[in-house]
Design an enzyme around this catalytic site. Structure first.
Site, short mmCIF file in Angstrom:
data_model
loop_
_atom_site.label_atom_id
_atom_site.label_comp_id
_atom_site.label_asym_id
_atom_site.label_seq_id
_atom_site.Cartn_x
_atom_site.Cartn_y
_atom_site.Cartn_z
N LEU A 1 -0.83 1.24 2.55
CA LEU A 1 -1.24 0.88 1.25
C LEU A 1 -0.17 0.04 0.59
O LEU A 1 1.21 0.25 0.51
CB LEU A 1 -1.79 2.08 0.50
CG LEU A 1 -2.70 3.01 1.21
CD1 LEU A 1 -3.35 4.10 0.30
CD2 LEU A 1 -3.92 1.91 1.69
N GLY B 1 -2.30 -3.55 -4.25
CA GLY B 1 -3.35 -4.09 -4.33
C GLY B 1 -4.59 -2.94 -3.79
O GLY B 1 -5.73 -2.89 -4.48
N HIS B 2 -4.32 -2.20 -2.88
CA HIS B 2 -5.12 -1.08 -2.54
C HIS B 2 -5.19 -0.03 -4.13
O HIS B 2 -6.34 0.42 -4.08
CB HIS B 2 -4.51 -0.25 -1.67
CG HIS B 2 -4.62 -1.00 -0.25
ND1 HIS B 2 -3.43 -1.36 0.39
CD2 HIS B 2 -5.63 -1.30 0.53
CE1 HIS B 2 -3.74 -2.04 1.58
NE2 HIS B 2 -5.08 -1.79 1.71
#
Length: 300
Positions: free
Chosen positions: A33, A36-37
């Site tokens: 991750l 953005g996640h």
């Protein structure tokens, strides 16, 4: 945050939330991750009482010779980041949990039209893998809302059509691309880049920005895309595609105003994708001979 690997445990946990009348959001991921996640989790939190994130490296969406085995698995770090971001449930199944009989005879979900061309043309079967595992997750979680990143624009279009065609009662929310300070779209695969390649990679975004400026000024689409291909090659990037589509991924024409510029390039072993939205001028751009992928320089 509750971390669950078993389907029945997931159903039991979500049943508790539903009995309380709580709204559930889903954020599917393949792990490794980045910010953005976490932006997806943040957006999901704004639309639901309970956020469920899945972490599963889906073998069905990887083709022969792709990076399934090399794809980074960073479970403990991902778990920490999700909990800090406010995720309530992490569903992290094994491959045998979701595909108990293997992939060979597995039922697959195929979304027509929007899955064709672009990444679908370069990665046959990829979107069948995506739509199949997402349908599984939708069935298991039964969310009220699900969040997906706009960086994977074609994937988002595939999922929206999947939900629309199958009449699934799920609101799909696209979350804007999160970029590094130099403009590079954040991606789990950016970690494959060397320091030198990382600098080269920024040319993808800069080239898309230059193309957008030219198109919004009314320049010929054919000329601008040709110049874009040349700029990418000159930077050391090998274009897979560079196309302008309407927002539903259909071809642009004289009536198109809202459009999206999409690109995929290869840089060493790393495949990078990006896109930019733009508004075409009232004076129609010249769209003559702009068949997707037609005559890119350097392809002969």
């Amino acid at each position: 945050m509750r971390t669950l690997r078993d389907i029945q445990a997931l159903r039991d946990a979500l049943g508790e939330y539903r009995r309380r009348g709580q709204r559930i959001a889903l954020v599917p991921t393949m792990g490794n991750l980045h910010a953005g996640h976490l932006a997806l989790v943040e957006r999901a939190r704004q639309h639901a009482d309970v956020v469920v994130s899945s972490l599963f490296v889906n073998p069905m969406q990887f083709g022969p010779g792709e990076d399934l085995d090399a794809y980074p698995r960073t479970f403990e770090a991902d778990q920490f980041q999700l909990e800090a971001a406010g995720c309530d449930v992490l569903f992290a199944p094994t491959t045998t949990t979701l595909y108990p009989d293997g992939l060979e005879g597995q039922t697959r979900v195929h979304v027509t039209e929007v899955s064709q061309g672009l990444c679908g043309g370069s990665r046959p079967g990829h979107f069948d893998g995506v739509s199949t595992v997402v349908t599984m997750l939708f069935n298991l979680v039964q969310p009220d809302v699900a969040c997906f990143g706009e960086k994977d624009y074609q994937q988002l279009a595939v999922i929206r059509k999947l939900v629309r065609d199958l009449h699934l009662p799920i609101e799909i929310i696209g979350v804007p691309i999160v970029r590094a300070e130099d403009g590079l779209a954040l991606s789990s695969r950016n970690g494959y880049l060397s320091l030198e390649q990382r600098e080269i990679a920024t040319r993808l975004y800069r080239t898309l920005c230059d193309i957008r400026t030219a198109l919004e000024a009314g320049d010929s689409l054919k000329k601008v895309l040709h110049q874009g291909y040349c700029a990418l090659y000159d930077a050391g990037l090998t274009p897979d595609y560079l196309e302008l589509r309407d927002t539903l991924l259909g071809p642009v024409d004289a009536e198109t105003r809202e459009a999206v510029l999409l690109a995929a390039v290869q840089l060493g072993p790393t495949r990078l994708i990006d896109n930019l939205s733009l508004r075409l001028p009232e004076t129609p751009v010249d769209t003559t001979d702009t068949t997707p992928g037609a005559n890119p320089p350097g392809s002969q």
